[in-house]
Design a protein around this motif. Structure first.
Motif, PDB file in Angstrom:
ATOM      1  N   GLY A 199     105.916  60.358  53.721  1.00  0.00           N
ATOM      2  CA  GLY A 199     105.705  59.008  53.227  1.00  0.00           C
ATOM      3  C   GLY A 199     104.302  58.545  53.573  1.00  0.00           C
ATOM      4  N   SER A 200     103.922  57.368  53.083  1.00  0.00           N
ATOM      5  CA  SER A 200     102.599  56.811  53.312  1.00  0.00           C
ATOM      6  C   SER A 200     102.691  55.652  54.296  1.00  0.00           C
ATOM      7  CB  SER A 200     101.982  56.319  52.001  1.00  0.00           C
ATOM      8  OG  SER A 200     100.805  55.582  52.245  1.00  0.00           O
ATOM      9  N   PHE A 201     102.162  55.843  55.489  1.00  0.00           N
ATOM     10  CA  PHE A 201     102.166  54.770  56.480  1.00  0.00           C
ATOM     11  C   PHE A 201     101.300  53.604  56.002  1.00  0.00           C
ATOM     12  CE2 PHE A 201     101.342  52.350  60.224  1.00  0.00           C
ATOM     13  CZ  PHE A 201     102.416  52.556  61.069  1.00  0.00           C
ATOM     14  N   SER A 202     100.142  53.908  55.431  1.00  0.00           N
ATOM     15  CA  SER A 202      99.230  52.836  55.019  1.00  0.00           C
ATOM     16  C   SER A 202      99.859  51.945  53.956  1.00  0.00           C
ATOM     17  CB  SER A 202      97.910  53.421  54.509  1.00  0.00           C
ATOM     18  OG  SER A 202      98.109  54.195  53.342  1.00  0.00           O
ATOM     19  N   LYS A 203     100.620  52.531  53.015  1.00  0.00           N
ATOM     20  CA  LYS A 203     101.274  51.734  51.983  1.00  0.00           C
ATOM     21  C   LYS A 203     102.499  51.013  52.534  1.00  0.00           C
ATOM     22  CE  LYS A 203      99.784  54.426  47.962  1.00  0.00           C
ATOM     23  NZ  LYS A 203     100.237  55.296  46.828  1.00  0.00           N
ATOM     24  N   ALA A 204     103.245  51.688  53.385  1.00  0.00           N
ATOM     25  CA  ALA A 204     104.468  51.084  53.917  1.00  0.00           C
ATOM     26  C   ALA A 204     104.175  49.827  54.719  1.00  0.00           C
ATOM     27  CB  ALA A 204     105.215  52.101  54.777  1.00  0.00           C
ATOM     28  N   TYR A 205     103.048  49.814  55.431  1.00  0.00           N
ATOM     29  CA  TYR A 205     102.747  48.684  56.304  1.00  0.00           C
ATOM     30  C   TYR A 205     101.454  47.967  55.916  1.00  0.00           C
ATOM     31  CZ  TYR A 205     106.481  50.713  59.059  1.00  0.00           C
ATOM     32  OH  TYR A 205     107.710  51.213  59.451  1.00  0.00           O
ATOM     33  N   SER A 206     100.928  48.287  54.720  1.00  0.00           N
ATOM     34  CA  SER A 206      99.733  47.613  54.183  1.00  0.00           C
ATOM     35  C   SER A 206      98.577  47.621  55.180  1.00  0.00           C
ATOM     36  CB  SER A 206     100.068  46.171  53.780  1.00  0.00           C
ATOM     37  OG  SER A 206     101.078  46.148  52.798  1.00  0.00           O
ATOM     38  N   VAL A 207      98.288  48.800  55.709  1.00  0.00           N
ATOM     39  CA  VAL A 207      97.229  48.957  56.702  1.00  0.00           C
ATOM     40  C   VAL A 207      95.971  49.498  56.023  1.00  0.00           C
ATOM     41  CG1 VAL A 207      96.524  50.092  58.839  1.00  0.00           C
ATOM     42  CG2 VAL A 207      98.896  49.338  58.549  1.00  0.00           C
ATOM     43  N   GLY A 208      94.824  48.880  56.330  1.00  0.00           N
ATOM     44  CA  GLY A 208      93.552  49.332  55.805  1.00  0.00           C
ATOM     45  C   GLY A 208      92.725  50.044  56.848  1.00  0.00           C
ATOM     46  N   VAL A 209      91.445  50.211  56.561  1.00  0.00           N
ATOM     47  CA  VAL A 209      90.555  50.943  57.460  1.00  0.00           C
ATOM     48  C   VAL A 209      89.314  50.106  57.744  1.00  0.00           C
ATOM     49  CG1 VAL A 209      91.356  53.160  56.559  1.00  0.00           C
ATOM     50  CG2 VAL A 209      89.307  52.110  55.596  1.00  0.00           C
ATOM     51  N   GLY A 210      88.610  50.498  58.802  1.00  0.00           N
ATOM     52  CA  GLY A 210      87.351  49.842  59.129  1.00  0.00           C
ATOM     53  C   GLY A 210      87.444  49.019  60.393  1.00  0.00           C
ATOM     54  N   ASN A 211      86.344  48.337  60.710  1.00  0.00           N
ATOM     55  CA  ASN A 211      86.259  47.674  62.011  1.00  0.00           C
ATOM     56  C   ASN A 211      87.104  46.422  62.135  1.00  0.00           C
ATOM     57  OD1 ASN A 211      84.742  45.890  60.490  1.00  0.00           O
ATOM     58  ND2 ASN A 211      82.781  46.560  61.325  1.00  0.00           N
ATOM     59  N   SER A 212      87.766  46.001  61.055  1.00  0.00           N
ATOM     60  CA  SER A 212      88.699  44.877  61.168  1.00  0.00           C
ATOM     61  C   SER A 212      90.117  45.340  61.474  1.00  0.00           C
ATOM     62  CB  SER A 212      88.706  44.041  59.888  1.00  0.00           C
ATOM     63  OG  SER A 212      89.192  44.791  58.788  1.00  0.00           O
ATOM     64  N   TRP A 213      90.314  46.675  61.536  1.00  0.00           N
ATOM     65  CA  TRP A 213      91.639  47.244  61.794  1.00  0.00           C
ATOM     66  C   TRP A 213      91.601  48.017  63.109  1.00  0.00           C
ATOM     67  CZ3 TRP A 213      95.871  46.240  58.850  1.00  0.00           C
ATOM     68  CH2 TRP A 213      95.653  45.658  57.603  1.00  0.00           C
ATOM     69  N   THR A 214      92.304  47.524  64.124  1.00  0.00           N
ATOM     70  CA  THR A 214      92.341  48.189  65.415  1.00  0.00           C
ATOM     71  C   THR A 214      93.760  48.642  65.734  1.00  0.00           C
ATOM     72  OG1 THR A 214      92.568  46.058  66.542  1.00  0.00           O
ATOM     73  CG2 THR A 214      90.358  46.979  66.371  1.00  0.00           C
ATOM     74  N   VAL A 215      93.837  49.671  66.572  1.00  0.00           N
ATOM     75  CA  VAL A 215      95.135  50.228  66.955  1.00  0.00           C
ATOM     76  C   VAL A 215      95.138  50.451  68.470  1.00  0.00           C
ATOM     77  CG1 VAL A 215      94.312  52.563  66.393  1.00  0.00           C
ATOM     78  CG2 VAL A 215      96.765  52.119  66.593  1.00  0.00           C
ATOM     79  N   LYS A 216      96.239  50.075  69.082  1.00  0.00           N
ATOM     80  CA  LYS A 216      96.386  50.198  70.529  1.00  0.00           C
ATOM     81  C   LYS A 216      97.552  51.130  70.833  1.00  0.00           C
ATOM     82  CE  LYS A 216      97.037  47.331  74.700  1.00  0.00           C
ATOM     83  NZ  LYS A 216      97.224  45.949  75.169  1.00  0.00           N
TER      84      LYS A 216
END
Length: 281
Positions: free
Chosen positions: A258-275
């Motif tokens: 499946g697609s995590f980015s589509k499932a949770y509407s996650v984008g890329v770049g410096n406005s998107w952080t992950v902990k």
């Protein structure tokens, strides 16, 4: 030179732009071995172009010449350069940040500015918006074929002056590490983060254990869950999310088939952080 010439651009394949670059190169030397890295870079996305070079070049032999053309500043005063890498490869590109990741991962030995007096397609002087064809493909082909050597590219530049884009340095607490979502594994929608395996290893999380994943857009949390850290997607059920180490040895977040980015509407770049946080117990 080994006569390998590898093209990357944001041109796509719906018109004749890439074919024109091939034609220019083959006019220089019809025996060149021309391959594509990708022509599906998101339009104008220099960071993505930089990352795809980092993802790819270490798997090609020394002497390979890469031509990377993602050039929103075409026709402006940005420099056109050839970087000689410490692994013996060459990258022909605008000096606009495209060399950011490989400068760090491989290292630039020398860099020269392309002299358009000698390294420009004949009768193209009045064309200002297709340097990919007129300057970069032409120069790359001349270098890959041995028509010119590296010294024949043009004058030396200071390697320290290469244009670099901002990248994200991992942020640590006692039991967590924070990075950014750098890019997607595009066809499958997995998130590739800036957190390296070395940084993640400092949390002392082992395969099979749970890790808390929190994803933020700006300062708004858009995802929070405890996910298994696995070696491969098949270790979880179809449709289940997971944490894994990707093919460039950074931490990824995915859904099995499946697609995590589509499932949770996650984008890329410096406005998107992950902990990533170690789950105790």
């Amino acid at each position: 030179m080994n006569k390998f010439l590898v093209f990357q651009s944001d041109f796509g394949l719906v018109d004749g732009a890439v074919s024109a670059m091939y034609g220019v190169a083959y006019e220089v030397d019809p025996t060149l071995n021309i391959q594509n890295l990708t022509h599906e870079i998101t339009q104008y996305n220099i960071f993505e172009a930089s990352y795809r070079l980092f993802q790819t070049i270490s798997y090609w032999p020394a002497g390979t010449v890469f031509v990377s053309v993602v050039d929103p500043g075409v026709g402006s005063h940005r420099k056109s350069v050839v970087a000689k890498m410490k692994n013996g490869q060459y990258i022909v590109t605008p000096d606009n940040g495209t060399l950011t990741h490989v400068a760090k991962s491989v290292g630039i030995e020398e860099m020269r500015e392309i002299s358009e007096k000698t390294n420009r397609l004949k009768d193209s002087e009045q064309s200002y918006t297709f340097h990919g064809r007129d300057v970069y493909a032409y120069t790359g082909a001349r270098l890959a074929s041995g028509v010119i050597d590296f010294e024949g590219v043009g004058p030396l530049l200071n390697v320290e002056d290469v244009v670099k884009l901002p990248t994200f340095d991992s942020i640590f607490t006692d039991n967590s590490v924070t990075g950014q979502v750098d890019i997607l594994d595009v066809r499958f929608g997995s998130l590739w983060t800036s957190v390296s395996r070395e940084d993640f290893a400092k949390l002392n999380i082992h395969y099979g254990q749970k890790v808390k994943v929190e994803i933020f857009h700006e300062h708004l949390m858009v995802f929070s869950s405890e996910l298994p850290y696995v070696t491969s997607f098949s270790e979880v059920s179809i449709g289940a999310p997971l944490v894994y180490m990707n093919s460039v040895y950074c931490m990824g977040i995915a859904i099995n088939q499946g697609s995590f980015s589509k499932a949770y509407s996650v984008g890329v770049g410096n406005s998107w952080t992950v902990k990533f946080t170690k789950v105790e117990g």
